[in-house]
Write a protein that holds these residues in place. Structure first.
Motif, PDB file in Angstrom:
ATOM      1  N   HIS A   1       8.420  21.918 -36.234  1.00 35.92           N
ATOM      2  CA  HIS A   1       8.697  20.931 -37.285  1.00 35.92           C
ATOM      3  C   HIS A   1       8.439  21.528 -38.663  1.00 35.92           C
ATOM      4  N   ARG A   2       7.362  22.280 -38.787  1.00 37.07           N
ATOM      5  CA  ARG A   2       7.030  22.894 -40.077  1.00 37.07           C
ATOM      6  C   ARG A   2       8.108  23.886 -40.505  1.00 37.07           C
ATOM      7  N   GLU A   3       8.573  24.717 -39.563  1.00 35.94           N
ATOM      8  CA  GLU A   3       9.582  25.719 -39.903  1.00 35.94           C
ATOM      9  C   GLU A   3      10.917  25.065 -40.249  1.00 35.94           C
ATOM     10  N   PHE A   4      11.314  24.046 -39.506  1.00 33.16           N
ATOM     11  CA  PHE A   4      12.587  23.379 -39.796  1.00 33.16           C
ATOM     12  C   PHE A   4      12.519  22.647 -41.132  1.00 33.16           C
ATOM     13  N   ALA A   5      11.351  22.092 -41.459  1.00 32.63           N
ATOM     14  CA  ALA A   5      11.205  21.430 -42.757  1.00 32.63           C
ATOM     15  C   ALA A   5      11.326  22.441 -43.893  1.00 32.63           C
ATOM     16  N   LYS A   6      10.750  23.641 -43.700  1.00 32.44           N
ATOM     17  CA  LYS A   6      10.879  24.683 -44.722  1.00 32.44           C
ATOM     18  C   LYS A   6      12.335  25.121 -44.868  1.00 32.44           C
ATOM     19  N   ALA A   7      13.017  25.253 -43.727  1.00 27.31           N
ATOM     20  CA  ALA A   7      14.423  25.646 -43.786  1.00 27.31           C
ATOM     21  C   ALA A   7      15.253  24.577 -44.491  1.00 27.31           C
ATOM     22  N   THR A   8      14.935  23.315 -44.242  1.00 25.15           N
ATOM     23  CA  THR A   8      15.647  22.228 -44.918  1.00 25.15           C
ATOM     24  C   THR A   8      15.395  22.285 -46.415  1.00 25.15           C
ATOM     25  N   ASN A   9      14.183  22.634 -46.791  1.00 28.11           N
ATOM     26  CA  ASN A   9      13.864  22.772 -48.211  1.00 28.11           C
ATOM     27  C   ASN A   9      14.662  23.913 -48.838  1.00 28.11           C
TER      28      ASN A   9
ATOM     29  N   ALA B   1      15.288  16.710 -36.770  1.00 33.06           N
ATOM     30  CA  ALA B   1      15.198  15.390 -36.140  1.00 33.06           C
ATOM     31  C   ALA B   1      14.587  15.492 -34.748  1.00 33.06           C
ATOM     32  N   LEU B   2      14.992  16.520 -33.983  1.00 34.27           N
ATOM     33  CA  LEU B   2      14.475  16.678 -32.625  1.00 34.27           C
ATOM     34  C   LEU B   2      12.970  16.944 -32.651  1.00 34.27           C
ATOM     35  N   ALA B   3      12.531  17.823 -33.541  1.00 34.80           N
ATOM     36  CA  ALA B   3      11.093  18.098 -33.646  1.00 34.80           C
ATOM     37  C   ALA B   3      10.337  16.846 -34.080  1.00 34.80           C
ATOM     38  N   THR B   4      10.921  16.092 -35.004  1.00 35.83           N
ATOM     39  CA  THR B   4      10.285  14.849 -35.452  1.00 35.83           C
ATOM     40  C   THR B   4      10.202  13.842 -34.314  1.00 35.83           C
ATOM     41  N   GLU B   5      11.262  13.757 -33.519  1.00 27.79           N
ATOM     42  CA  GLU B   5      11.272  12.845 -32.369  1.00 27.79           C
ATOM     43  C   GLU B   5      10.205  13.234 -31.354  1.00 27.79           C
ATOM     44  N   LEU B   6      10.089  14.524 -31.072  1.00 29.49           N
ATOM     45  CA  LEU B   6       9.113  14.979 -30.087  1.00 29.49           C
ATOM     46  C   LEU B   6       7.680  14.772 -30.568  1.00 29.49           C
TER      47      LEU B   6
ATOM     48  N   GLY C   1       6.850  12.040 -31.881  1.00 30.07           N
ATOM     49  CA  GLY C   1       6.641  10.608 -31.744  1.00 30.07           C
ATOM     50  C   GLY C   1       7.004   9.803 -32.968  1.00 30.07           C
ATOM     51  N   ASP C   2       7.557  10.441 -33.992  1.00 29.80           N
ATOM     52  CA  ASP C   2       7.939   9.741 -35.224  1.00 29.80           C
ATOM     53  C   ASP C   2       9.414   9.364 -35.122  1.00 29.80           C
ATOM     54  N   HIS C   3       9.696   8.315 -34.355  1.00 30.85           N
ATOM     55  CA  HIS C   3      11.080   7.984 -34.039  1.00 30.85           C
ATOM     56  C   HIS C   3      11.839   7.411 -35.228  1.00 30.85           C
ATOM     57  N   GLU C   4      11.165   6.728 -36.113  1.00 36.62           N
ATOM     58  CA  GLU C   4      11.859   6.146 -37.263  1.00 36.62           C
ATOM     59  C   GLU C   4      12.408   7.238 -38.181  1.00 36.62           C
ATOM     60  N   ASN C   5      11.572   8.225 -38.498  1.00 41.09           N
ATOM     61  CA  ASN C   5      12.054   9.314 -39.346  1.00 41.09           C
ATOM     62  C   ASN C   5      13.071  10.178 -38.616  1.00 41.09           C
ATOM     63  N   ALA C   6      12.876  10.362 -37.315  1.00 39.54           N
ATOM     64  CA  ALA C   6      13.857  11.119 -36.537  1.00 39.54           C
ATOM     65  C   ALA C   6      15.219  10.437 -36.601  1.00 39.54           C
TER      66      ALA C   6
ATOM     67  N   LEU D   1      24.454  11.767 -32.488  1.00 38.54           N
ATOM     68  CA  LEU D   1      24.632  10.387 -32.028  1.00 38.54           C
ATOM     69  C   LEU D   1      23.752  10.083 -30.812  1.00 38.54           C
ATOM     70  N   THR D   2      23.653  11.035 -29.891  1.00 37.25           N
ATOM     71  CA  THR D   2      22.765  10.800 -28.745  1.00 37.25           C
ATOM     72  C   THR D   2      21.308  10.733 -29.194  1.00 37.25           C
ATOM     73  N   GLY D   3      20.969  11.499 -30.237  1.00 37.39           N
ATOM     74  CA  GLY D   3      19.617  11.405 -30.789  1.00 37.39           C
ATOM     75  C   GLY D   3      19.361  10.053 -31.420  1.00 37.39           C
ATOM     76  N   VAL D   4      20.357   9.528 -32.142  1.00 39.10           N
ATOM     77  CA  VAL D   4      20.233   8.188 -32.716  1.00 39.10           C
ATOM     78  C   VAL D   4      19.997   7.166 -31.609  1.00 39.10           C
TER      79      VAL D   4
END
Length: 731
Positions: free
Chosen positions: A97-105, A120-125, A127-132, A154-157
């Motif tokens: 999650h940390r690395e993907f957030a840095k890449a997004t930045n 989104a997948l890292a955020t979902e895993l 347990g933060d489903h709303e932000n995912a 869409l399947t993630g949504v």
């Protein structure tokens, strides 16, 4: 004839359409009850365009601030996406999650959809489903129509909707994806598997909603596989969102309208295969076309018509059973269909409650069968076989459930699935009254599982079954383990109550009282609390010496017994112990009532004999000789044992009390032919002497009282008995 009125609309509202699939996004109020801490866009407005508006979240803002303060982080040339993928596959979700957030930045102005899906997948895993959900939706908006990235988004949504309490929306989306892409030859097979597996999970969980009243102890084990991280990462690395997955037609193309029946061996819609490719079309028109092509009638109730009116869908299926097409068209709308002859009847679920449950199970079974057939050996395929067995069991088709479990057992599943399979096979054995086999399977589940919840549940079941088998010592061990391991409130309560019963049946009232006292907070259910009060008072009463303390405990037990209702005592052990408690405080008729109920509920021969013996003894002491004789007679078996001999002696005594000396003598002669002890011989001769005395044969009676046996009896006895007792020749 198609009897649904065709409602034509002048325009089709296509808001929320992506890649030709209709997405009914929940409103912000529905989807998130509070403002999400992560906002996509500027000024809390969602981002609808890939250009001009940067992606901004508090998390990424914080990361940007941190990197600005640390020049080492800025200077290092690190591929955060590659590093994040490695962390994700290694199970380091926080690191990923940390690395993907840095890449997004780093891609702040225009992050690609494939990166947002990773985040989104890292955020979902985590347990933060709303932000995912926010990240998945943003990935969908930024991806190419029909691309792998869009479908993964869409399947993630759908997953996050399911996790946040929006199963209806998840069901609608997955059904649309299923009808649109499951037959696509261009779509990656892994993506199709993911759509089918998620759809199966959503439908099954809808089926299980109606079974939540069942206690945790009675629930079968289901295996809900997580998305395959290896496959997800490979798809995002190889496919990204660079090329379309299913080559959708442009929106300006004329709508396709192809309805073809490939086979119709019978009117059964499960056997009718269809080939259908249509753009966004009203559902009533689709049903009309199927009615014409398949030579069927469709009839919808008034309420069902209201639901169908104005609803549209898109189909792109080849060789799919018509039953499955109808499932995914109608079920997400809260409708069910029932085939009678050549007519398909459509109702609201609330209009046909009895049929609705079976319908939902049938839908789930059809989807799971699809997964089972199309997937190669995979944990999701194994889970589908397990779940098909569960569905059969829940429909009370025990034989089919056992067959499917045996099929999965031959595949030798690994990890927790093997333990869950063993547990479910044990439940089938319980249903077939095979307690010893069930105990073996439960122990296998304990040995295979690393899940403390399943271990506790299995131990609690083992203890329950050992109680039924009459092995109180083994029940104490298993229930103690279940109580110590349990994290589920209902399983803990069940283990505690059964453990107290096991101690009482093992004549250990001190331990029964101690365990109830130490774990009093575990008893939550009101009915269980009333029984716990009785068992605790009964245990203290049994362990109390005569005196004021004994009288006080007797008074407490009377008060506790007064609160017991028939609904509280559904188990035979409950009835047995409460019957004993009533007897101890002098309520003989109430004791007999509960012991009779315990006898009716006894699960096996061991307990039937034990309860019948106790009931007969109480009735004998109360002077109810005829009723006692009936229960004593049930204890006289073809294979003599101590209980049978005791029952025969009591039957002889009852016959004598009822002025039937001839019957008494007959029973005594039967007793003498068995291998009996010296005290039993003396009691038998005493009964015979009293019987002869009643018959006026005082000389023979006197010899019996002195330990001598009449000759007619000696002829049938063993040589040992002849040597020990002198004979007397009757006239």
């Amino acid at each position: 004839m198609f009897r649904i009125k065709v409602w034509l609309t002048t325009a089709i509202i296509t808001a929320g359409v992506a890649g030709g699939v209709i997405f009914n996004w929940p409103s912000q109020k529905q989807a998130v009850e509070r403002e999400s801490p992560t906002n996509i866009g500027v000024d809390n407005k969602p981002l609808h365009s890939r250009e001009g508006i940067p992606l901004s979240t508090p998390l990424i803002d914080n990361l940007q601030d941190q990197t600005a303060l640390d020049p080492l982080i800025v200077d290092l040339d690190i591929d955060h996406i590659e590093q994040g993928d490695q962390y994700l596959l290694a199970g380091n979700i926080d690191g990923a999650h940390r690395e993907f957030a840095k890449a997004t930045n780093d891609h702040r102005a225009d992050p690609p959809a494939s990166l947002l899906i990773r985040l989104a997948l890292a955020t979902e895993l985590r347990g933060d489903h709303e932000n995912a959900n926010h990240f998945y939706r943003e990935a969908v908006r930024r991806s190419t129509n029909g691309s792998t990235a869009q479908i993964l988004g869409l399947t993630g949504v759908a997953r996050t909707w399911q996790a946040t309490g929006h199963p209806v929306e998840a069901h609608e989306m997955l059904s649309e994806l299923f009808l649109r892409y499951i037959c696509s030859e261009q779509l990656n097979e892994e993506v199709k598997y993911q759509i089918a597996c998620q759809l199966g999970d959503v439908i099954q969980q809808k089926c299980l909603e109606g079974l939540k009243a069942r206690g945790a102890m009675d629930q079968l084990e289901f295996h809900w596989p997580e998305p395959s991280l290896d496959a997800m990462v490979e798809l995002l690395q190889d496919e990204g969102d660079a090329r379309p997955a299913a080559a959708p037609n442009n929106a300006d193309d004329p709508p396709l309208a192809k309805f073809q029946v490939l086979q119709r061996p019978s009117p059964d819609v499960n056997l009718i295969a269809v080939d259908s490719h249509v753009r966004l079309t009203q559902i009533d028109e689709i049903l009309y076309a199927f009615a014409q092509q398949a030579d069927l009638d469709f009839e919808a109730s008034v309420l069902a018509r209201d639901v169908i009116t104005g609803r549209s869908s898109r189909l792109d299926v080849s060789g799919m059973p018509l039953a499955m097409v109808l499932d995914q068209l109608l079920s997400p709308l809260g409708l069910i269909w029932i085939q009678r002859s050549e007519t398909i009847h459509i109702y609201l679920e609330s209009e046909a409650v009895a049929e609705s449950r079976d319908f939902q199970f049938a839908i789930a079974d059809r989807v799971l069968r699809t997964i089972e057939l199309v997937l190669s050996r995979d944990i999701r395929r194994d889970a589908a076989i397990l779940h098909r067995g569960n569905i059969a069991f829940l429909q009370q088709d025990i034989d089919t459930a056992a067959t499917r479990y045996a099929e999965l057992e031959k595949l030798v599943p690994n990890d927790e699935l093997a333990a869950q399979l063993s547990f479910n096979m044990a439940i089938v054995s319980v249903a077939n009254d095979q307690n010893d086999e069930a105990i073996r399977q439960m122990f296998y589940a304990v040995d295979q599982s690393l899940d403390q919840r399943l271990q506790a549940k299995s131990y609690a079941w083992i203890g329950r079954l050992e109680l039924q088998n009459g092995r109180s010592d083994k029940a104490v061990y298993a229930l103690s383990r279940g109580l110590a391991l349990s994290t589920n409130a209902q399983v803990r309560e069940d283990a505690l109550m059964n453990l107290s019963k096991a101690y009482l049946l093992a004549s250990d009232p001190f331990s029964a009282n101690r365990v109830l006292f130490n774990h009093a907070d575990a008893v939550v259910d009101k009915s269980q609390r009333r029984k716990a009060a009785v068992f605790s008072a009964y245990a203290r009463y049994l362990g109390m010496a005569a005196g004021d303390g004994l009288r006080n405990e007797a008074e407490r037990m009377v008060v506790a017994l007064a609160s017991i209702s028939p609904e509280d005592t559904v188990g035979f052990v409950d009835r047995l112990l409460i019957g004993r408690a009533f007897y101890e405080v002098g309520f003989k008729s109430r004791s007999t009532e509960f012991l009779q109920l315990a006898l009716e509920a006894a699960p096996n021969e061991h307990w039937r004999r034990r309860v019948a013996f106790e009931l007969a003894t109480n009735q004998y002491r109360a002077g109810e000789l005829s009723a006692a004789a009936e229960h004593y007679q049930s204890l006289v078996g073809s294979t003599p044992d101590a209980t049978s001999l005791y029952a025969q002696l009591k039957l002889a005594d009852i016959a004598l009390s009822q002025r039937d000396p001839e019957k008494c003598l007959t029973i005594c002669r039967e007793i003498w032919r068995q291998n009996i002890s010296e005290p039993q011989k003396a009691e038998t001769l005493s009964l015979m002497g009293r019987a002869y005395q009643r018959l006026g044969r005082h000389e023979v009676a006197a010899l019996c009282f002195s330990g001598l046996l009449p000759h007619k009896v000696v002829e049938a006895t063993s040589p040992v008995n002849r040597r020990r007792l002198p004979t007397y020749i009757e006239n």
